[in-house]
Enzyme design. Structure first.
Site, PDB file in Angstrom:
ATOM      1  NE  ARG A  41      -0.218   1.799   6.002  1.00 42.42           N
ATOM      2  CZ  ARG A  41       0.534   0.614   6.165  1.00 42.42           C
ATOM      3  NH1 ARG A  41       0.910  -0.170   4.991  1.00 42.42           N
ATOM      4  NH2 ARG A  41       0.944   0.067   7.218  1.00 42.42           N
ATOM      5  NE  ARG A  67       2.970  -3.253  12.233  1.00 40.20           N
ATOM      6  CZ  ARG A  67       2.405  -3.574  10.956  1.00 40.20           C
ATOM      7  NH1 ARG A  67       2.029  -2.308  10.287  1.00 40.20           N
ATOM      8  NH2 ARG A  67       2.983  -4.619  10.409  1.00 40.20           N
ATOM      9  N   GLY A 109      -2.237 -13.650   9.558  1.00 42.15           N
ATOM     10  CA  GLY A 109      -1.818 -12.890  10.702  1.00 42.15           C
ATOM     11  C   GLY A 109      -0.429 -13.364  11.215  1.00 42.15           C
ATOM     12  CE1 TYR A 110       1.583 -16.383  14.932  1.00 41.48           C
ATOM     13  CE2 TYR A 110      -0.918 -16.121  14.400  1.00 41.48           C
ATOM     14  CZ  TYR A 110       0.237 -16.260  15.308  1.00 41.48           C
ATOM     15  OH  TYR A 110      -0.114 -16.252  16.650  1.00 41.48           O
ATOM     16  CG  ASP A 112      -3.209  -7.555   9.372  1.00 40.97           C
ATOM     17  OD1 ASP A 112      -3.755  -6.681   9.547  1.00 40.97           O
ATOM     18  OD2 ASP A 112      -2.600  -7.955   8.433  1.00 40.97           O
ATOM     19  CG  HIS A 169      -0.845  -5.213   2.306  1.00 43.48           C
ATOM     20  ND1 HIS A 169      -0.344  -4.954   3.429  1.00 43.48           N
ATOM     21  CD2 HIS A 169      -0.835  -4.137   1.608  1.00 43.48           C
ATOM     22  CE1 HIS A 169       0.174  -3.966   3.525  1.00 43.48           C
ATOM     23  NE2 HIS A 169      -0.222  -3.126   2.642  1.00 43.48           N
ATOM     24  CG  HIS A 182       6.036  -8.796   8.001  1.00 43.80           C
ATOM     25  ND1 HIS A 182       7.196  -7.872   7.423  1.00 43.80           N
ATOM     26  CD2 HIS A 182       5.115  -7.901   8.174  1.00 43.80           C
ATOM     27  CE1 HIS A 182       6.681  -6.816   7.363  1.00 43.80           C
ATOM     28  NE2 HIS A 182       5.329  -6.752   7.683  1.00 43.80           N
ATOM     29  CB  SER A 217      -0.985  -0.066   0.933  1.00 42.84           C
ATOM     30  OG  SER A 217      -0.204  -0.286   2.428  1.00 42.84           O
ATOM     31  CB  THR A 274       6.618 -18.904   6.982  1.00 40.56           C
ATOM     32  OG1 THR A 274       6.597 -17.521   7.430  1.00 40.56           O
ATOM     33  CG2 THR A 274       6.390 -19.621   8.315  1.00 40.56           C
TER      34      THR A 274
HETATM   35  N1  CMX Z   1       1.018 -19.667   6.550  1.00 36.76           N
HETATM   36  C1  CMX Z   1       1.587 -20.446   5.772  1.00 36.76           C
HETATM   37  N2  CMX Z   1       2.723 -20.462   4.887  1.00 36.76           N
HETATM   38  C2  CMX Z   1       3.126 -19.286   5.075  1.00 36.76           C
HETATM   39  C3  CMX Z   1       2.995 -18.309   5.990  1.00 36.76           C
HETATM   40  C4  CMX Z   1       1.613 -18.541   6.884  1.00 36.76           C
HETATM   41  N3  CMX Z   1       1.350 -17.632   7.685  1.00 36.76           N
HETATM   42  N4  CMX Z   1       3.622 -17.367   5.853  1.00 36.76           N
HETATM   43  C5  CMX Z   1       4.408 -17.506   4.654  1.00 36.76           C
HETATM   44  N5  CMX Z   1       4.224 -18.795   4.166  1.00 36.76           N
HETATM   45  C6  CMX Z   1       4.738 -19.544   3.009  1.00 36.76           C
HETATM   46  C7  CMX Z   1       4.612 -18.568   1.809  1.00 36.76           C
HETATM   47  O1  CMX Z   1       3.324 -18.828   1.253  1.00 36.76           O
HETATM   48  C8  CMX Z   1       5.906 -19.213   1.085  1.00 36.76           C
HETATM   49  O2  CMX Z   1       5.319 -20.350   0.437  1.00 36.76           O
HETATM   50  P1  CMX Z   1       5.714 -20.816  -0.908  1.00 36.76           P
HETATM   51  O3  CMX Z   1       7.069 -20.923  -0.917  1.00 36.76           O
HETATM   52  O4  CMX Z   1       5.053 -22.182  -1.161  1.00 36.76           O
HETATM   53  O5  CMX Z   1       5.067 -19.709  -1.846  1.00 36.76           O
HETATM   54  C9  CMX Z   1       6.813 -19.431   2.070  1.00 36.76           C
HETATM   55  O6  CMX Z   1       6.260 -19.606   3.189  1.00 36.76           O
HETATM   56  C10 CMX Z   1       7.827 -18.632   2.192  1.00 36.76           C
HETATM   57  O7  CMX Z   1       7.272 -17.283   2.451  1.00 36.76           O
HETATM   58  P2  CMX Z   1       8.157 -16.050   3.184  1.00 36.76           P
HETATM   59  O8  CMX Z   1       9.325 -15.713   2.298  1.00 36.76           O
HETATM   60  O9  CMX Z   1       8.237 -16.419   4.443  1.00 36.76           O
HETATM   61  O10 CMX Z   1       6.901 -14.839   3.300  1.00 36.76           O
HETATM   62  P3  CMX Z   1       6.553 -13.729   1.958  1.00 36.76           P
HETATM   63  O11 CMX Z   1       7.545 -12.699   2.203  1.00 36.76           O
HETATM   64  O12 CMX Z   1       6.755 -14.334   0.611  1.00 36.76           O
HETATM   65  O13 CMX Z   1       5.095 -13.178   2.407  1.00 36.76           O
HETATM   66  C11 CMX Z   1       3.413 -12.830   3.710  1.00 36.76           C
HETATM   67  C12 CMX Z   1       4.856 -12.786   3.437  1.00 36.76           C
HETATM   68  C13 CMX Z   1       2.854 -11.867   5.046  1.00 36.76           C
HETATM   69  C14 CMX Z   1       2.588 -12.517   2.689  1.00 36.76           C
HETATM   70  C15 CMX Z   1       3.225 -14.293   4.133  1.00 36.76           C
HETATM   71  O14 CMX Z   1       3.712 -14.478   5.310  1.00 36.76           O
HETATM   72  C16 CMX Z   1       1.712 -14.594   4.425  1.00 36.76           C
HETATM   73  O15 CMX Z   1       1.022 -14.825   3.213  1.00 36.76           O
HETATM   74  N6  CMX Z   1       0.985 -14.498   5.516  1.00 36.76           N
HETATM   75  C17 CMX Z   1      -0.215 -14.643   5.948  1.00 36.76           C
HETATM   76  C18 CMX Z   1      -1.124 -13.508   5.414  1.00 36.76           C
HETATM   77  C19 CMX Z   1      -1.068 -12.301   6.211  1.00 36.76           C
HETATM   78  O16 CMX Z   1      -1.013 -12.301   7.619  1.00 36.76           O
HETATM   79  N7  CMX Z   1      -0.591 -10.952   5.713  1.00 36.76           N
HETATM   80  C20 CMX Z   1      -0.734  -9.893   6.549  1.00 36.76           C
HETATM   81  C21 CMX Z   1       0.726  -9.287   6.453  1.00 36.76           C
HETATM   82  C22 CMX Z   1       0.772  -8.013   7.161  1.00 36.76           C
HETATM   83  C23 CMX Z   1       0.080  -6.960   6.495  1.00 36.76           C
HETATM   84  O17 CMX Z   1       0.663  -6.538   5.187  1.00 36.76           O
HETATM   85  O18 CMX Z   1      -1.040  -6.370   6.863  1.00 36.76           O
END
Ligand code: CMX
Length: 465
Positions: free
Chosen positions: A431, A357, A345-346, A405, A302, A348, A272, A397
């Site tokens: 935001r 936060r 929520g897990y 979140d 996000h 980043h 964003s 992850t």
């Molecule tokens: N649950 C399951 N798998 C997860 C995970 C989670 N919470 N977080 C990361 N992973 C997975 C990714 O999907 C990725 O899998 P693939 O290799 O199969 O694609 C792998 O772990 C590696 O990801 P990463 O490098 O650790 O994380 P990214 O930087 O790619 O993504 C984020 C970051 C936030 C999008 C991801 O952790 C996620 O999808 N979290 C859940 C959604 C969430 O809570 N988003 C809110 C973030 C905060 C915000 O912006 O508001």
């Protein structure tokens, strides 16, 4: 005065009187624009010197992996109000969240820092005095009124349209009154861009609150037309709570103040904030730039994650009840992971520790005996205890810890805002303040953003592969 009734003449005189007294007050306490006018030349000098002396230094390599990997970690953007450290979390102009909680002014009788204080700080780098914050609260209350035309636009949206889509459309329509766009069309000089941009950022940061409240009332209540009028002596969070029917709910008002002060800005690379900066670099006005940023916030990876978290917690509650054992929580998390979904929520993209936060919101919840006894709080805590271990075992992850979140929806839910689809709108209100960076973009005269993209064939040729 021809054609005006005695009552409207008296009302105009009262408004003029209010404007005069506001102007007098603004002279005695330095406002945000005057503060910016002092700070900007100093920082322009620093930036100029840095660029002249170190312009040819390298900030790191770009690897092929970065091209496929969402540009993680590449230092390619200037962002002033905040910097994110993987282990320590966010700092706003060098201050951590607890430090901001300590020094940023609060509302009279309130316990939480005000979003208005945070906005003053983000824009200017200066912690406002209580007098400056009080004055700014009044200024933003006055700026927050929205036009009848915009009200009609909002009222025309179907109730079934997701509140975030309504929000994106409504804030884009604020560009009708953009001071930056008007001044640009009239031939304003580049050195003056920052000032009308700041005016728009202040209008935007104030007007998003009643816009969001109107959407809420249209979708979930008796329609925006029945919203109580804004009280110009109160802060933005109070008026928002009042307009959506929580004016006497002190816990809700305080949580909205804290929530909106800490969700503002998370350095420049998140979807964003980066979108606001990118679209703004084409000299689109702050309303259009922010509307585009909001569209990114509406994605489930996000900001939409906060609605998904609460859905997750309530689904888990149905499966395991209010007092699950760690084993039951673990099994539930595994069942979600095995079905190929993420744990909302897990994780980043930058953080590698629990998000400060999230910790600030948990602290707030723990301090209120009613919240800390609520089933949803206990389930969020059970997740905090169990999920990092499961995600580590899962092994994908890079960050198994909670992000912002993971707990925010629980607080809104506890205090009576039970419509999850509205949660990301509240994140979005906050935001809007990340558009403070647009003022710095203009102050430094940053150019239109235009990185280089490559095709697979182009990469192969470049690498001799
Ligand atoms: N649950 C399951 N798998 C997860 C995970 C989670 N919470 N977080 C990361 N992973 C997975 C990714 O999907 C990725 O899998 P693939 O290799 O199969 O694609 C792998 O772990 C590696 O990801 P990463 O490098 O650790 O994380 P990214 O930087 O790619 O993504 C984020 C970051 C936030 C999008 C991801 O952790 C996620 O999808 N979290 C859940 C959604 C969430 O809570 N988003 C809110 C973030 C905060 C915000 O912006 O508001």
């Amino acid at each position: 005065m021809l054609g005006l009734s005695a009552r409207s003449v008296a009302a105009s005189a009262r408004v003029a009187g209010l404007r005069r007294s506001t102007a007098v007050r603004f002279q005695s306490t330095k406002g945000v624009i005057e503060t910016l006018a002092e700070v900007i030349p100093e920082r322009q000098e620093i930036a100029k010197k840095l660029r002249a002396e170190h312009g040819d230094k390298s900030l790191g390599d770009i690897k092929v992996e970065n091209v496929f990997g969402g540009m993680r970690g590449l230092k390619v953007m200037l962002w002033e109000p905040s910097v994110l450290d993987a282990n320590e979390g966010i700092r706003f102009w060098g201050k951590t969240i607890p430090e901001c909680q300590e020094v940023l002014p609060k509302a009279p009788g309130g316990s939480q820092m005000l979003p208005e204080s945070m906005l003053f700080f983000l824009l200017t780098s200066k912690v406002p005095s209580q007098a400056q914050a009080d004055q700014f609260v009044k200024e933003l209350a006055e700026r927050s009124q929205i036009s009848p035309e915009l009200e009609k636009v909002i009222d025309s949206f179907p109730k079934t349209l997701h509140p975030m889509t309504q929000f994106c459309m409504a804030v884009a329509a604020l560009n009708h009154d953009s001071k930056f766009a008007k001044a640009y069309a009239a031939g304003m000089k580049k050195s003056e861009y920052w000032k009308s941009t700041a005016e728009d950022v202040l209008d935007l940061s104030a007007k998003v609150w009643p816009i969001a409240a109107r959407i809420y009332r249209n979708v979930y209540m008796d329609g925006g037309k029945n919203a109580p009028a804004l009280d110009m002596s109160k802060d933005l969070a109070w008026n928002f709570a009042n307009q959506i029917g929580h004016g006497d709910n002190n816990g809700f008002i305080e949580v909205i103040r804290l929530y909106n002060a800490i969700h503002t800005d998370h350095e420049g690379g998140n979807v964003s904030a980066h979108t606001i900066h990118l679209v703004g670099s084409a000299l689109s006005d702050p309303f259009l730039a922010y509307s585009a940023g909001l569209a990114g916030l509406a994605g489930p990876l996000h900001g939409l994650a906060n609605q998904e978290v609460l859905r997750f917690i309530l689904d888990m509650q149905k499966q395991v009840g209010n007092n699950p054992s760690p084993e039951q929580v673990k099994d539930y998390i595994w069942s979600v992971l095995k079905s190929g979904r993420v744990i909302p929520g897990y994780g980043h993209a930058v953080l590698r520790k629990p998000d400060p936060r999230f910790m600030a919101l948990q602290q707030f919840a723990a301090n209120d005996p009613e919240v800390s006894q609520s089933p949803v709080f206990k389930l969020v805590n059970a997740m905090f205890e169990v999920a990092p271990g499961v995600l580590t075992e899962h092994g994908k992850t890079k960050n198994p810890f909670p992000n912002v979140d993971a707990g925010s929806g629980m607080l809104l839910y506890h205090y009576g805002l039970t419509q999850f689809e509205f949660y990301t709108v509240i994140f979005g209100i906050s935001r809007a303040m990340a558009s403070a960076q647009l003022v710095w973009d203009r102050a430094y005269g940053l150019p239109i953003e235009r990185p280089k993209s490559m095709s697979i064939d182009g990469l192969k040729k470049f690498l001799g592969a």
